[in-house]
Design an enzyme around this catalytic site. Structure first.
Site, PDB file in Angstrom:
ATOM      1  N   GLY A 264       0.799  -1.219   0.000  1.00 48.99           N
ATOM      2  CA  GLY A 264       0.000   0.000   0.000  1.00 48.99           C
ATOM      3  C   GLY A 264       0.831   1.268   0.000  1.00 48.99           C
ATOM      4  O   GLY A 264       0.298   2.360   0.115  1.00 48.99           O
ATOM      5  N   CYS A 265       2.146   1.127  -0.098  1.00 44.58           N
ATOM      6  CA  CYS A 265       3.026   2.290  -0.175  1.00 44.58           C
ATOM      7  C   CYS A 265       3.488   2.446  -1.621  1.00 44.58           C
ATOM      8  O   CYS A 265       3.841   1.460  -2.261  1.00 44.58           O
ATOM      9  CB  CYS A 265       4.252   2.107   0.719  1.00 44.58           C
ATOM     10  SG  CYS A 265       3.870   2.068   2.476  1.00 44.58           S
ATOM     11  N   ALA A 266       3.483   3.684  -2.124  1.00 43.65           N
ATOM     12  CA  ALA A 266       3.922   3.934  -3.496  1.00 43.65           C
ATOM     13  C   ALA A 266       5.423   3.686  -3.631  1.00 43.65           C
ATOM     14  O   ALA A 266       5.886   3.128  -4.617  1.00 43.65           O
ATOM     15  CB  ALA A 266       3.582   5.357  -3.911  1.00 43.65           C
ATOM     16  N   SER A 267       6.193   4.099  -2.611  1.00 38.88           N
ATOM     17  CA  SER A 267       7.621   3.797  -2.626  1.00 38.88           C
ATOM     18  C   SER A 267       7.838   2.493  -1.858  1.00 38.88           C
ATOM     19  O   SER A 267       6.912   1.965  -1.246  1.00 38.88           O
ATOM     20  CB  SER A 267       8.429   4.945  -2.009  1.00 38.88           C
ATOM     21  OG  SER A 267       7.860   5.354  -0.800  1.00 38.88           O
TER      22      SER A 267
END
Length: 138
Positions: free
Chosen positions: A47-50
């Site tokens: 769920g983290c873009a990075s």
């Protein structure tokens, strides 16, 4: 690693958002690097873009004390990881399960200055840590 009280005091002292972002980046630079062998799919926060990894450690108590290691491949996100670890690391599982780091980020005025992607990633990190703590506290 800076304590949560120090981080909150420093945020209160910094008026300008550019200075606050620089401070978040500095906190990330102070975060110890996570060993490559710990950067696994199991430790990756979904769920983290990075890319973000969080590793938890606990003692054998009935209500274990948890400590965390974390890392990210993005400078600002790495600083956010450092703040989240300052909020949760060294606390009992029951305390972590009851403590929402998003409230801390709101108190220092950081939530409304994050992009929606970073805010979602932050929530994913917090939910993951609190979820682990809830299982261990049960």
């Amino acid at each position: 690693m800076a304590s949560l009280d120090k981080i909150m005091d420093d945020f209160a002292f910094l008026d300008d958002w550019e200075d606050r972002y620089r401070y978040v980046i500095e906190l990330g630079k102070e975060l110890p690097d996570l060993a490559d062998e710990k950067k696994t799919a199991e430790n990756k926060v979904q769920g983290c873009a990075s890319q973000v990894w969080v590793v938890s450690h606990s003692d054998d108590a009935a209500d274990p004390v948890l400590t965390f290691e974390g890392d990210s491949d993005a400078h600002i996100v790495r600083g956010l990881v450092a703040i989240v670890l300052a909020v949760y690391s060294g606390k009992k599982a029951s305390e972590i399960a009851a403590l929402d780091a998003i409230e801390v980020f709101s108190k220092i005025g950081l939530v409304e200055h994050l992009s929606s992607q970073r805010a979602n990633g932050l929530r994913s990190m917090v939910n993951r840590i609190r979820g682990e703590a809830q299982v261990l506290a049960a």
